[in-house]
Design an enzyme around this catalytic site. Structure first.
Site, PDB file in Angstrom:
ATOM      1  N   LYS A 109       4.921  44.797 -24.623  1.00  0.00           N
ATOM      2  CA  LYS A 109       4.991  43.528 -23.893  1.00  0.00           C
ATOM      3  C   LYS A 109       6.370  42.865 -23.893  1.00  0.00           C
ATOM      4  CE  LYS A 109       0.246  42.321 -23.185  1.00  0.00           C
ATOM      5  NZ  LYS A 109      -0.838  42.988 -23.908  1.00  0.00           N
ATOM      6  N   TYR A 158      -8.497  44.094 -29.093  1.00  0.00           N
ATOM      7  CA  TYR A 158      -8.123  44.689 -27.815  1.00  0.00           C
ATOM      8  C   TYR A 158      -6.891  45.567 -28.036  1.00  0.00           C
ATOM      9  CZ  TYR A 158      -6.365  45.512 -23.182  1.00  0.00           C
ATOM     10  OH  TYR A 158      -5.895  46.142 -22.054  1.00  0.00           O
ATOM     11  N   ASP A 198      -1.116  46.764 -34.419  1.00  0.00           N
ATOM     12  CA  ASP A 198      -0.809  46.697 -32.994  1.00  0.00           C
ATOM     13  C   ASP A 198      -0.216  45.314 -32.727  1.00  0.00           C
ATOM     14  OD1 ASP A 198      -0.783  46.345 -30.280  1.00  0.00           O
ATOM     15  OD2 ASP A 198      -2.824  47.087 -29.937  1.00  0.00           O
TER      16      ASP A 198
END
Ligand SMILES: *Cc1c(COP(=O)(O)O)cnc(C)c1O
Length: 439
Positions: free
Chosen positions: A284, A155, A257
């Site tokens: 995040k 993702y 990532d």
């Protein structure tokens, strides 16, 4: 806020506001947050603070609020920066918050990763990383190398190019087949406790896919060590070593990532300490969950080669690039993180989650129980009944947001032992409630 206004809050929300991955015509229930402090949220089903219940946040607000809510030092950092200036454009201007944050990222990330691009969200960071890779290949005179190799189960965000490297079937974006550019997908890496033979079989398959497409590939992009929103799947570090080898063999850049895994979540400050990527995406938890901010960090070699591409510059520059408020709180979040014993906290929380969830293994309807760092996951055989699971978790004292077949937790690092135990009890309750509802 009185009760009438409070009711209006949820009524207006239901009529007018989209929530993540929801329908406007048949919205799922939302609860109002009327307060938050430490690892805890006050949730109201009516919108009125008078009806609010106090729960432990097992999600860290989608993995970002690692220090919990209303942290005095993070609050103060934002207030102090508001008193200076909240935002200025980054084109032609700079400021101390951006420079201090840049310096902190250069120091904290592994040796060699020392060129920083500040982006405004995780998805944008992935866009920028992919653009860097493409411009790098152009700088080498290889414009035909424009596809990416990744693995299934990943993702990378909700904007279009990140969607195109997200799992094409199991992920959230299966409906976009035919619209997105088509990239190259190798099999998902095996589970973290896989036997050597399994890892070798995966490596053979990965190498074969890479070799077949090598002439058209620009880079490899993966979430290292833990695939997050694609299925909470931890996998062996040996797979990252293979990816590094394959990238070097075929002249590809390796992009990690770490938007979900960065800042200690897996037990490593960055997974990139184990195997070094050429490009690193962070997001995040970068601001401790206070504001949206992301960063892409790369090497001098990549930066220089990008400058040799036809435009001579990196072609990206969002309006809110390097937002001073976000940078100021990110700096303070990194100070709080590195001056506290985050490693001990992640280990302590992880151990309690692991021990607490183990009894669910083997329960009929439970497919797997797994954990890594401060992450605990229960995978069911059927999709989770989200309403039944959420209601049960809240009744047991914690906020959880299950997805797919997974009930999981990524608690703030400030959770006390008791708060972790409450999260464990809520995962048990949510699991049983979902199994009963889908029986
Ligand atoms: C959340 C996430 C993103 C997207 O970040 P946003 O800030 O939601 O755009 C990208 N990659 C990974 C691994 C993520 O977990």
């Amino acid at each position: 806020m009185d009760t009438v206004v409070a009711q209006d809050l949820l009524a207006f929300d239901r009529e007018h506001l989209w929530h993540p991955y929801t329908s406007m015509t048949a919205p799922t229930q939302v609860r109002a947050v009327v307060g938050a402090s430490g690892a805890r949220l006050w949730l109201s089903e009516t919108g009125s603070p008078a009806d609010a219940v106090n729960v432990v946040d097992g999600m860290s607000s989608w993995w970002s609020a690692i220090h919990g809510y209303r942290h005095p030092r993070l609050d103060q950092a934002v207030k102090d920066q508001v008193d200076r200036f909240s935002h200025v454009m980054f084109g032609g201007l700079t400021h101390a918050p951006a420079v201090t944050l840049g310096r902190a990222l250069v120091e904290l990330t592994p040796e060699g990763l020392d060129r920083v691009f500040l982006a405004d969200s995780g998805s944008v960071a992935v866009e920028v990383a992919l653009k860097m890779v493409l411009q790098f290949q152009r700088g080498l005179g290889e414009p035909a190398r424009r596809r990416f190799l990744t693995v299934r189960g990943g993702y990378h965000g909700d904007t279009f190019h990140p969607m195109s490297v997200t799992d094409p079937d199991g992920g959230m974006h299966a409906m976009w087949k035919g619209v997105l550019p088509e990239h190259v997908f190798a099999p998902q890496p095996p589970a973290y406790d896989a036997a050597t033979g399994e890892i070798e079989a995966w490596a053979t398959a990965f190498k074969a896919v890479a070799a077949e497409h090598a002439h058209e590939l620009a880079g490899i992009i993966v979430e290292p060590l833990l695939q997050g929103a694609g299925g909470m799947h931890p996998y062996p570090v040996a797979c990252l070593e293979i990816m590094r080898e394959v990238a070097d063999e075929h002249g590809l850049l390796l992009v990690f990532d770490e938007i979900a895994t960065g800042f200690g979540r897996t037990g490593h400050l960055f997974v990139s300490e184990l195997v070094r990527p050429d490009v690193l995406c962070l997001g995040k938890a970068l601001t401790g969950g206070y504001m949206t901010l992301a960063a892409v960090v790369t090497t001098d070699h990549v930066a220089r080669t990008i400058s040799a591409s036809e435009s001579g510059v990196l072609m990206h520059g969002p309006t809110f690039m390097g937002n001073p408020l976000a940078c100021a709180v990110a700096i303070e979040s990194l100070r709080v993180l590195t001056r506290a014993d985050w490693k001990a906290n992640v280990a302590r929380i992880g151990e309690r989650l692991r021990d607490g969830l183990e009894p669910l293994r083997g329960l009929p309807g439970v497919a797997d129980v797994r954990s890594i760092g401060a992450v605990g996951v229960v995978e069911l055989e059927q999709p989770v009944d989200v309403k039944a699971a959420t209601d049960a978790a809240i009744a047991a004292g914690a906020w959880l947001r299950p997805f797919g077949r997974l009930v999981y937790a990524m608690p703030p690092y400030v959770c006390s032992d008791n708060e972790v135990d409450t999260i464990v009890a809520a995962i048990h309750a949510a699991t049983h409630a979902s199994l009963e509802a889908t029986a």
